[in-house]
Write a protein that holds these residues in place. Structure first.
Motif, PDB file in Angstrom:
ATOM      1  N   ALA A  93      18.777  -2.277 -10.017  1.00  0.00           N
ATOM      2  CA  ALA A  93      18.604  -3.718 -10.210  1.00  0.00           C
ATOM      3  C   ALA A  93      17.906  -4.347  -9.008  1.00  0.00           C
ATOM      4  O   ALA A  93      17.015  -5.207  -9.168  1.00  0.00           O
ATOM      5  CB  ALA A  93      19.969  -4.375 -10.443  1.00  0.00           C
ATOM      6  N   ASP A  94      18.278  -3.937  -7.814  1.00  0.00           N
ATOM      7  CA  ASP A  94      17.605  -4.441  -6.610  1.00  0.00           C
ATOM      8  C   ASP A  94      16.139  -4.026  -6.588  1.00  0.00           C
ATOM      9  O   ASP A  94      15.266  -4.812  -6.187  1.00  0.00           O
ATOM     10  CB  ASP A  94      18.309  -3.916  -5.355  1.00  0.00           C
ATOM     11  N   ILE A  95      15.880  -2.795  -7.007  1.00  0.00           N
ATOM     12  CA  ILE A  95      14.503  -2.304  -7.043  1.00  0.00           C
ATOM     13  C   ILE A  95      13.672  -3.114  -8.028  1.00  0.00           C
ATOM     14  O   ILE A  95      12.530  -3.505  -7.742  1.00  0.00           O
ATOM     15  CB  ILE A  95      14.492  -0.804  -7.395  1.00  0.00           C
ATOM     16  N   ALA A  96      14.238  -3.407  -9.187  1.00  0.00           N
ATOM     17  CA  ALA A  96      13.526  -4.184 -10.204  1.00  0.00           C
ATOM     18  C   ALA A  96      13.199  -5.581  -9.700  1.00  0.00           C
ATOM     19  O   ALA A  96      12.119  -6.122  -9.962  1.00  0.00           O
ATOM     20  CB  ALA A  96      14.356  -4.266 -11.483  1.00  0.00           C
ATOM     21  N   ALA A  97      14.112  -6.172  -8.956  1.00  0.00           N
ATOM     22  CA  ALA A  97      13.921  -7.545  -8.483  1.00  0.00           C
ATOM     23  C   ALA A  97      12.702  -7.675  -7.575  1.00  0.00           C
ATOM     24  O   ALA A  97      12.058  -8.731  -7.545  1.00  0.00           O
ATOM     25  CB  ALA A  97      15.181  -8.018  -7.757  1.00  0.00           C
ATOM     26  N   GLY A  98      12.371  -6.620  -6.840  1.00  0.00           N
ATOM     27  CA  GLY A  98      11.232  -6.692  -5.921  1.00  0.00           C
ATOM     28  C   GLY A  98       9.989  -5.990  -6.385  1.00  0.00           C
ATOM     29  O   GLY A  98       8.987  -5.924  -5.646  1.00  0.00           O
ATOM     30  N   ALA A  99      10.006  -5.461  -7.609  1.00  0.00           N
ATOM     31  CA  ALA A  99       8.899  -4.604  -8.060  1.00  0.00           C
ATOM     32  C   ALA A  99       7.560  -5.330  -8.093  1.00  0.00           C
ATOM     33  O   ALA A  99       6.544  -4.806  -7.626  1.00  0.00           O
ATOM     34  CB  ALA A  99       9.229  -4.025  -9.435  1.00  0.00           C
ATOM     35  N   TRP A 100       7.542  -6.548  -8.655  1.00  0.00           N
ATOM     36  CA  TRP A 100       6.264  -7.246  -8.782  1.00  0.00           C
ATOM     37  C   TRP A 100       5.753  -7.692  -7.430  1.00  0.00           C
ATOM     38  O   TRP A 100       4.560  -7.593  -7.132  1.00  0.00           O
ATOM     39  CB  TRP A 100       6.375  -8.422  -9.743  1.00  0.00           C
ATOM     40  N   ASP A 101       6.617  -8.169  -6.560  1.00  0.00           N
ATOM     41  CA  ASP A 101       6.179  -8.571  -5.223  1.00  0.00           C
ATOM     42  C   ASP A 101       5.561  -7.392  -4.487  1.00  0.00           C
ATOM     43  O   ASP A 101       4.522  -7.541  -3.817  1.00  0.00           O
ATOM     44  CB  ASP A 101       7.362  -9.117  -4.413  1.00  0.00           C
ATOM     45  N   GLU A 157       1.568  -7.388  -3.369  1.00  0.00           N
ATOM     46  CA  GLU A 157       1.236  -7.350  -1.947  1.00  0.00           C
ATOM     47  C   GLU A 157       0.925  -5.943  -1.446  1.00  0.00           C
ATOM     48  O   GLU A 157       0.619  -5.756  -0.283  1.00  0.00           O
ATOM     49  CB  GLU A 157       2.399  -7.933  -1.134  1.00  0.00           C
ATOM     50  N   ARG A 158       1.010  -4.987  -2.319  1.00  0.00           N
ATOM     51  CA  ARG A 158       0.844  -3.556  -1.993  1.00  0.00           C
ATOM     52  C   ARG A 158       1.740  -3.139  -0.825  1.00  0.00           C
ATOM     53  O   ARG A 158       1.287  -2.638   0.209  1.00  0.00           O
ATOM     54  CB  ARG A 158      -0.608  -3.194  -1.700  1.00  0.00           C
ATOM     55  N   ILE A 159       3.027  -3.338  -1.028  1.00  0.00           N
ATOM     56  CA  ILE A 159       4.042  -2.966  -0.047  1.00  0.00           C
ATOM     57  C   ILE A 159       4.689  -1.662  -0.507  1.00  0.00           C
ATOM     58  O   ILE A 159       5.338  -1.613  -1.558  1.00  0.00           O
ATOM     59  CB  ILE A 159       5.119  -4.064   0.076  1.00  0.00           C
ATOM     60  N   THR A 196       2.806   4.879  -4.910  1.00  0.00           N
ATOM     61  CA  THR A 196       3.438   6.196  -4.969  1.00  0.00           C
ATOM     62  C   THR A 196       3.114   7.071  -3.759  1.00  0.00           C
ATOM     63  O   THR A 196       3.605   8.195  -3.671  1.00  0.00           O
ATOM     64  CB  THR A 196       3.010   6.952  -6.238  1.00  0.00           C
ATOM     65  N   GLY A 197       2.293   6.569  -2.836  1.00  0.00           N
ATOM     66  CA  GLY A 197       1.919   7.383  -1.685  1.00  0.00           C
ATOM     67  C   GLY A 197       1.019   8.539  -2.061  1.00  0.00           C
ATOM     68  O   GLY A 197       1.018   9.578  -1.402  1.00  0.00           O
ATOM     69  N   THR A 198       0.242   8.354  -3.130  1.00  0.00           N
ATOM     70  CA  THR A 198      -0.602   9.434  -3.636  1.00  0.00           C
ATOM     71  C   THR A 198      -1.925   9.455  -2.878  1.00  0.00           C
ATOM     72  O   THR A 198      -2.942   9.000  -3.380  1.00  0.00           O
ATOM     73  CB  THR A 198      -0.833   9.245  -5.144  1.00  0.00           C
ATOM     74  N   GLY A 199      -1.901   9.954  -1.651  1.00  0.00           N
ATOM     75  CA  GLY A 199      -3.101   9.951  -0.830  1.00  0.00           C
ATOM     76  C   GLY A 199      -3.347  11.295  -0.174  1.00  0.00           C
ATOM     77  O   GLY A 199      -2.866  12.333  -0.632  1.00  0.00           O
ATOM     78  N   THR A 200      -4.074  11.263   0.926  1.00  0.00           N
ATOM     79  CA  THR A 200      -4.486  12.470   1.639  1.00  0.00           C
ATOM     80  C   THR A 200      -3.428  12.895   2.660  1.00  0.00           C
ATOM     81  O   THR A 200      -2.836  12.048   3.338  1.00  0.00           O
ATOM     82  CB  THR A 200      -5.813  12.220   2.381  1.00  0.00           C
ATOM     83  N   THR A 201      -3.215  14.203   2.759  1.00  0.00           N
ATOM     84  CA  THR A 201      -2.377  14.763   3.817  1.00  0.00           C
ATOM     85  C   THR A 201      -3.131  15.908   4.473  1.00  0.00           C
ATOM     86  O   THR A 201      -3.662  16.790   3.787  1.00  0.00           O
ATOM     87  CB  THR A 201      -1.031  15.273   3.280  1.00  0.00           C
ATOM     88  N   GLU A 202      -3.193  15.877   5.796  1.00  0.00           N
ATOM     89  CA  GLU A 202      -3.892  16.920   6.564  1.00  0.00           C
ATOM     90  C   GLU A 202      -2.881  17.787   7.308  1.00  0.00           C
ATOM     91  O   GLU A 202      -1.856  17.284   7.794  1.00  0.00           O
ATOM     92  CB  GLU A 202      -4.841  16.273   7.573  1.00  0.00           C
ATOM     93  N   PHE A 203      -3.204  19.072   7.401  1.00  0.00           N
ATOM     94  CA  PHE A 203      -2.343  20.034   8.090  1.00  0.00           C
ATOM     95  C   PHE A 203      -3.202  20.801   9.098  1.00  0.00           C
ATOM     96  O   PHE A 203      -4.180  21.456   8.718  1.00  0.00           O
ATOM     97  CB  PHE A 203      -1.719  21.007   7.089  1.00  0.00           C
ATOM     98  N   ASP A 204      -2.815  20.716  10.355  1.00  0.00           N
ATOM     99  CA  ASP A 204      -3.626  21.315  11.416  1.00  0.00           C
ATOM    100  C   ASP A 204      -2.776  22.302  12.207  1.00  0.00           C
ATOM    101  O   ASP A 204      -2.076  21.936  13.147  1.00  0.00           O
ATOM    102  CB  ASP A 204      -4.177  20.215  12.331  1.00  0.00           C
ATOM    103  N   GLY A 205      -2.816  23.561  11.790  1.00  0.00           N
ATOM    104  CA  GLY A 205      -2.077  24.599  12.498  1.00  0.00           C
ATOM    105  C   GLY A 205      -0.585  24.359  12.543  1.00  0.00           C
ATOM    106  O   GLY A 205       0.064  24.562  13.580  1.00  0.00           O
TER     107      GLY A 205
END
Length: 416
Positions: free
Chosen positions: A16-24, A28-30, A199-208
């Motif tokens: 319920a708390d998650i739903a209350a802030g979903a549109w905001d 705002e892309r938070i 969703t955090g669906t972006g780039t991830t880099e791994f360096d050694g």
């Protein structure tokens, strides 16, 4: 109370708390770090951990019902847990040492993201991200895109091509699980899709990045684990779409209930009493019901296959895959062909219930369609429909999604 009702009671206030802030958050892309932290602290990530290991030990069906509930509150948050639950699902097939290493972490609230897909340059069935021996452990190097959930997670599971002792890539692919806060890991919030933007669906880099030997996990096609995981991963996306359809239903009903204005072309009654508008909302409700019922039927098919695997001791021999596992994959494929249309139709029909005011950006109702469309594109529906047709015509076993890469040129293209 049923198992679902018991765990639903625990998580309903958080949802319920998650739903209350979903549109905001969407406007705002938070990124939903706080909602994820609340779920992690409540043990959401341990839903599929066996009870004897300290988890909830719920069925796939119960988990799916909760994911639909969560997706109705915020489809982004439900979606980003897909990778974590996918990892959790594989643990029964892992060595005892691996299970003893990871179950306590999941019960403690630690989560695992995903870093499997490369944005281009790798031939289908191969990867540019590499895993090679380094002393007593391994070393991971490469770059991934579509790293859903990783930015919110403690760890991420990375698919990689194994490098042999001669320094050349082998045909073997493995998973490496690494900490997201490792100095060699860089996570970028650069996903620019018009839907599921958080969703955090972006780039991830791994360096050694150093990888502990127990965190290098087998990735073998054709086993119980591989068949189960392929179906399960798609099931989570379907649950997200069913949740979106429900959210469209709820927003349509709420919008009509509070609307006071009407048109002279109608009956003159308030919208909430207008027969034709009631029918439109009813159609959306029916679509949401059909979507959820279809997804839960697929979940029950997966549970049936899971129970057979568990009874046999979770074998890693490809010869031990029960027919029920393929039946479950077919159920998921059938849902994959039907549920996206139901969710998209519900999200679109929402705009037929209240008039032009529904398009106001202040309401954010467009996010349901944007999110449903984005989830629906995760892999081509046409391929799922073809697989179903091939099975019913020719009896061909379904093949779950396990690789994405550059296609082999056709003969005509290669010789042109």
């Amino acid at each position: 109370m049923s198992g679902y009702e018991v765990v639903r009671e625990r998580f309903a206030p958080i949802f319920a708390d998650i739903a209350a802030g979903a549109w905001d958050r969407d406007r705002e892309r938070i990124l939903p770090h706080e909602p994820v932290a609340a779920l992690d602290a409540a043990g959401f990530g341990a839903l599929r951990v066996p009870a004897e290991r300290g988890g909830y030990g719920v069925t796939v069906e119960t988990l799916t019902r909760l994911l639909v509930d969560l997706a109705a509150a915020d489809s982004n948050v439900a979606h980003l847990y897909r990778s974590h639950f996918g990892f959790s699902e594989t643990l029964p097939w892992q060595a005892l040492q691996v299970r003893e290493r990871w179950y306590p972490r999941l019960v403690a609230g630690e989560t695992v993201g995903n870093a499997s897909t490369e944005i281009g340059g790798n031939a289908l069935g191969t990867l540019n991200t590499t895993l090679k021996r380094a002393g007593d452990g391994w070393e991971l190097t490469g770059e991934k895109f579509y790293s859903t959930g990783t930015i919110f997670s403690d760890h991420t599971r990375v698919s990689a091509q194994v490098i042999g002792t001669d320094g050349e890539p082998t045909a073997e692919r493995q998973f490496a699980v690494v900490r997201v806060d490792d100095p060699g890991v860089r996570v970028h919030d650069d996903w620019d899709g018009f839907g599921q933007r958080l969703t955090g669906t972006g780039t991830t880099e791994f360096d050694g990045v150093a990888v502990h030997p127990l965190d290098v996990l087998p990735r073998v096609r054709g086993t119980q684990e591989a068949v189960h995981e392929a179906a399960f991963f798609q099931l989570v996306l379907l649950a997200v779409q069913a949740g979106i359809a429900r959210a469209a239903r709820d927003d349509a009903a709420a919008g009509v209930a509070r609307r006071s204005r009407t048109f002279n072309t109608g009956s003159g009654k308030p919208f909430r009493e207008e027969d034709l508008i009631q029918a439109e909302v009813g159609k959306i409700a029916a679509q949401a019901f059909a979507a959820e019922a279809t997804v839960l039927a697929a979940a029950r098919a997966i549970d049936a296959a899971w129970d057979l695997c568990a009874a046999g001791g979770f074998s890693t021999d490809p010869a031990d895959v029960p027919e029920a596992a393929f039946t479950a994959e077919l159920a998921v494929e059938a849902a994959h062909v039907t549920v996206p249309d139901l969710a998209l139709s519900a999200a679109q029909a929402l705009f037929q219930t209240v008039g032009a005011s529904a398009t106001s950006t202040s309401k954010g109702l467009d996010r349901h369609w944007r999110n449903a469309q984005t989830v629906a594109t995760h892999n081509p529906i046409a391929f799922r429909a073809r697989s179903l047709g091939d099975f019913h015509i020719n009896g061909a076993a379904p093949v779950g999604l396990n690789a994405i890469g550059e296609a082999t040129p056709s003969h005509s293209t290669a010789t042109a």
